[in-house]
Design a protein around this motif. Sequence first.
Motif, PDB file in Angstrom:
ATOM      1  N   LEU A 194       0.829  -1.209   0.000  1.00 32.35           N
ATOM      2  CA  LEU A 194       0.000   0.000   0.000  1.00 32.35           C
ATOM      3  C   LEU A 194       0.859   1.253   0.000  1.00 32.35           C
ATOM      4  CD1 LEU A 194      -2.686   1.497   0.245  1.00 32.35           C
ATOM      5  CD2 LEU A 194      -2.588   1.147   2.722  1.00 32.35           C
ATOM      6  N   ALA A 195       1.932   1.241   0.783  1.00 31.44           N
ATOM      7  CA  ALA A 195       2.821   2.406   0.825  1.00 31.44           C
ATOM      8  C   ALA A 195       3.434   2.667  -0.550  1.00 31.44           C
ATOM      9  CB  ALA A 195       3.912   2.192   1.869  1.00 31.44           C
ATOM     10  N   ALA A 196       3.867   1.603  -1.237  1.00 35.09           N
ATOM     11  CA  ALA A 196       4.439   1.766  -2.577  1.00 35.09           C
ATOM     12  C   ALA A 196       3.384   2.240  -3.564  1.00 35.09           C
ATOM     13  CB  ALA A 196       5.046   0.449  -3.045  1.00 35.09           C
ATOM     14  N   LEU A 197       2.153   1.769  -3.417  1.00 32.62           N
ATOM     15  CA  LEU A 197       1.065   2.196  -4.294  1.00 32.62           C
ATOM     16  C   LEU A 197       0.774   3.680  -4.121  1.00 32.62           C
ATOM     17  CD1 LEU A 197      -1.395   1.575  -6.173  1.00 32.62           C
ATOM     18  CD2 LEU A 197      -2.674   1.031  -4.097  1.00 32.62           C
ATOM     19  N   VAL A 198       0.680   4.124  -2.869  1.00 32.59           N
ATOM     20  CA  VAL A 198       0.397   5.532  -2.597  1.00 32.59           C
ATOM     21  C   VAL A 198       1.520   6.421  -3.113  1.00 32.59           C
ATOM     22  CG1 VAL A 198       0.103   7.220  -0.743  1.00 32.59           C
ATOM     23  CG2 VAL A 198      -1.075   5.018  -0.615  1.00 32.59           C
ATOM     24  N   ALA A 199       2.773   5.959  -2.959  1.00 34.89           N
ATOM     25  CA  ALA A 199       3.927   6.740  -3.409  1.00 34.89           C
ATOM     26  C   ALA A 199       4.169   6.619  -4.916  1.00 34.89           C
ATOM     27  CB  ALA A 199       5.180   6.295  -2.654  1.00 34.89           C
ATOM     28  N   ASN A 200       3.346   5.815  -5.603  1.00 36.85           N
ATOM     29  CA  ASN A 200       3.482   5.612  -7.051  1.00 36.85           C
ATOM     30  C   ASN A 200       4.850   5.038  -7.403  1.00 36.85           C
ATOM     31  OD1 ASN A 200       2.276   5.641  -9.590  1.00 36.85           O
ATOM     32  ND2 ASN A 200       3.129   7.636 -10.122  1.00 36.85           N
ATOM     33  N   ASP A 201       5.364   4.166  -6.534  1.00 34.46           N
ATOM     34  CA  ASP A 201       6.656   3.524  -6.729  1.00 34.46           C
ATOM     35  C   ASP A 201       6.402   2.136  -7.313  1.00 34.46           C
ATOM     36  OD1 ASP A 201       9.137   2.365  -6.609  1.00 34.46           O
ATOM     37  OD2 ASP A 201       9.552   2.919  -4.530  1.00 34.46           O
ATOM     38  N   HIS A 202       6.400   2.026  -8.642  1.00 29.84           N
ATOM     39  CA  HIS A 202       6.017   0.787  -9.302  1.00 29.84           C
ATOM     40  C   HIS A 202       6.995  -0.349  -9.030  1.00 29.84           C
ATOM     41  CE1 HIS A 202       3.288   2.921 -12.486  1.00 29.84           C
ATOM     42  NE2 HIS A 202       2.862   3.046 -11.245  1.00 29.84           N
ATOM     43  N   LEU A 203       8.283  -0.040  -8.922  1.00 32.58           N
ATOM     44  CA  LEU A 203       9.271  -1.087  -8.676  1.00 32.58           C
ATOM     45  C   LEU A 203       9.053  -1.725  -7.310  1.00 32.58           C
ATOM     46  CD1 LEU A 203      11.774  -2.673  -9.452  1.00 32.58           C
ATOM     47  CD2 LEU A 203      13.180  -0.785  -8.563  1.00 32.58           C
ATOM     48  N   SER A 204       8.958  -0.901  -6.266  1.00 31.34           N
ATOM     49  CA  SER A 204       8.715  -1.438  -4.917  1.00 31.34           C
ATOM     50  C   SER A 204       7.374  -2.141  -4.843  1.00 31.34           C
ATOM     51  CB  SER A 204       8.777  -0.303  -3.889  1.00 31.34           C
ATOM     52  OG  SER A 204      10.064   0.278  -3.856  1.00 31.34           O
ATOM     53  N   MET A 205       6.386  -1.578  -5.538  1.00 33.75           N
ATOM     54  CA  MET A 205       5.058  -2.176  -5.540  1.00 33.75           C
ATOM     55  C   MET A 205       5.100  -3.579  -6.130  1.00 33.75           C
ATOM     56  SD  MET A 205       1.594  -0.378  -6.970  1.00 33.75           S
ATOM     57  CE  MET A 205       2.402   0.000  -8.526  1.00 33.75           C
TER      58      MET A 205
END
Length: 399
Positions: free
Chosen positions: A201-212
């Motif tokens: 969820l944190a990666a999704l909110v931050a728009n960090d596709h790699l971490s997501m």
Amino acid sequence: MARAHQHFEFINVSPRAPGKPQTAERRKIRSHCMRGRNRRNPSAWLPENDMFPDHPVVEPNASLPSSEQEGSQFPTVTRVQSPLLSLPCLVDFAVEVDNESLRLLATVFPGAMSAFSLARFRLPSHFKSSQWSDWLLSDRAYVYFILAVCAVIQEFLLATQRSKHTMLCIRTAISQLNKTLSIHNTSLSNANIANVIALTLAALVANDHLSMSIHGNGLRRMVYLRGGFESFRGNPQILVVLSRIDLCVTLSSGQGPYFPRSDPVGLLHDLIKPHPQACLSLYSRQPVIHILDARLVPIFLDLQYLAWRINTATRARSEGIQEDEVHAGICVAQYRLWQLQGTMSDILGECLRVAMLSFLTTMFSLMNKRIGYDHATNQLRVLCCAIEVSTQQLHPVML
């Protein structure tokens, strides 16, 4: 008062001027005096009584039946009103937290927990559990994960850059996850599943596709090792959150679902157990013109009926629909639409399929702010531009 000693420090006075602190110590005194002041409160722009305002769902234009079945007849989950965050300074968390972390838990955590719920519609529910708060009192790793996701959400709401404090929270959370995963008998516990959900969820909110992608693949592996969705029998809250993470990540990145279902309706009735009348297909009673692919018709009508029932219950403040039924309807619709991916024979059908997936995201928001879904937005824009809207028959469909 149990944590007061953590912020207590001795100050060295100058030997030349008894009673006066040294220059370096003055800055320390000033820092302690200003601690907690001049900080922006992310809940300041969200009035307490307007956290989830009434907001009916926008439904497609069509006539629908007025009859509906009320209530839900499956066993209720224990409903516990947890006083966890009413007085955060008096709560004994699983680990000691500083003032900055307490502030995050008090101001951001309640909204984060409502990110994938239907709280703003104020629908009756037997679908509530205090487990998400209880883990803060018993699971060390969970505390760090919640602090990490709250820090990311705060930056998302304030539109600020990634701070050192947020990076520290994320690194600490991942370090704790590695420790808990090394413990065989607890590595696949519900709390650990929730920890990886928080990271995704944190990666999704931050728009960090790699971490997501990294966290999502890890989450898929953990669910597989647990035995799949069926392993969450008796805990449908986690099942709903997993399916919602699946929807958001897919629309944001364009990748396939982490948890594809060959029989989403069977899964729904076996694990979520909504009312038997929920999400009934109306295609035999209601013709839909201009949709060439007949497989889309029942899904479209089910969503139309679901939106109508939500709007009716929200406006009338009646118990015409349960929150459980809405979660079930979203879950079934998204997996049925994914089954059709890559099989549509015309542009109009693919446009409608993507539009219905995007429509599902209107059911939830993050503290009244919508999360961006780059892939779905771009895909829908391209498909809409590719359709010849001058054709008279396509006007009602495009609308």
